[in-house]
Scaffold this active site. Structure first.
Site, PDB file in Angstrom:
ATOM      1  N   CYS A  89      -1.581  -1.405   7.259  1.00  0.00           N
ATOM      2  CA  CYS A  89      -0.882  -0.110   7.312  1.00  0.00           C
ATOM      3  C   CYS A  89      -1.035   0.536   8.686  1.00  0.00           C
ATOM      4  O   CYS A  89      -0.098   1.144   9.204  1.00  0.00           O
ATOM      5  CB  CYS A  89      -1.403   0.818   6.217  1.00  0.00           C
ATOM      6  SG  CYS A  89      -0.883   0.269   4.574  1.00  0.00           S
ATOM      7  N   CYS A 124      -5.608   0.721   5.315  1.00  0.00           N
ATOM      8  CA  CYS A 124      -6.013  -0.652   5.665  1.00  0.00           C
ATOM      9  C   CYS A 124      -5.433  -1.027   7.031  1.00  0.00           C
ATOM     10  O   CYS A 124      -4.574  -0.324   7.585  1.00  0.00           O
ATOM     11  CB  CYS A 124      -5.558  -1.625   4.590  1.00  0.00           C
ATOM     12  SG  CYS A 124      -3.809  -2.058   4.690  1.00  0.00           S
ATOM     13  N   GLU A 157       0.728   3.837   1.995  1.00  0.00           N
ATOM     14  CA  GLU A 157       1.165   4.267   3.319  1.00  0.00           C
ATOM     15  C   GLU A 157       2.433   3.529   3.749  1.00  0.00           C
ATOM     16  O   GLU A 157       3.366   4.113   4.297  1.00  0.00           O
ATOM     17  CB  GLU A 157       0.077   4.006   4.369  1.00  0.00           C
ATOM     18  CG  GLU A 157      -1.236   4.719   4.099  1.00  0.00           C
ATOM     19  CD  GLU A 157      -2.201   3.907   3.239  1.00  0.00           C
ATOM     20  OE1 GLU A 157      -1.755   3.247   2.276  1.00  0.00           O
ATOM     21  OE2 GLU A 157      -3.400   3.929   3.537  1.00  0.00           O
ATOM     22  N   CYS A 213       0.826  -1.210   0.000  1.00  0.00           N
ATOM     23  CA  CYS A 213       0.000   0.000   0.000  1.00  0.00           C
ATOM     24  C   CYS A 213       0.862   1.263   0.000  1.00  0.00           C
ATOM     25  O   CYS A 213       2.039   1.233   0.384  1.00  0.00           O
ATOM     26  CB  CYS A 213      -0.870   0.031   1.255  1.00  0.00           C
ATOM     27  SG  CYS A 213      -2.115  -1.238   1.350  1.00  0.00           S
TER      28      CYS A 213
END
Ligand code: THU
Length: 137
Positions: free
Chosen positions: A93, A90, A55, A53
């Site tokens: 993260c 998510c 992040e 992801c």
């Protein structure tokens, strides 16, 4: 660096997203206590599970550069990179953030042009398992 500027950096980071499978393009911008900004984008993979992801890309870039003290992160994303509402971090993260960030770490979730919602990490990851729990039980 204002919150608005950090959100703009997250939106700008969407342009490098590699998301040929989901079509969801995400950008993040992480502000360190030393005043640096690390951006990240999501990077998908044909084997799906290696996908990372936006992040985590930003956090890992910063940590690998020797930075571990963070103030806030901005996140923006959506289908084809168009922001049509909040695209929150998510769970994985959030867990990665909890490794390095305190409960009052701010997560700015972009929801449209010039608008974002501000959350505290403790609010979006309550009762977290973090480094404090190791060697304590
Ligand atoms: N994604 C992120 O980049 N950040 C999140 O916190 C949620 C999901 C990405 C992963 C995948 O490439 C796409 O969005 C759809 O799940």
């Amino acid at each position: 660096m204002t919150n608005k500027e950090l959100c703009s950096a997250a939106v700008d980071a969407i342009k490098n997203a590699y998301a040929p499978y989901s079509g969801y393009k995400v950008g993040a911008a992480l502000l360190t206590k030393s005043g640096k900004v690390y951006t990240g984008c999501n990077i998908e993979n044909a084997s799906y599970s290696p996908t990372v992801c936006a992040e985590r890309t930003a956090v890992f870039k910063a940590v690998s550069d020797g930075e571990r003290d963070f103030l806030k992160i901005a996140v923006a994303g959506g289908k084809n990179g168009e922001i049509a509402g909040e695209f929150p971090p998510c769970g994985v993260c959030r867990q990665v953030m909890s490794e390095f960030c305190s409960a009052d770490f701010e997560v700015l979730v972009v929801k449209g042009e010039n608008s974002f919602t501000e959350y505290k990490l403790s609010e979006i990851l309550p009762y977290s398992f973090n480094p404090d729990h190791l060697n304590k039980v």
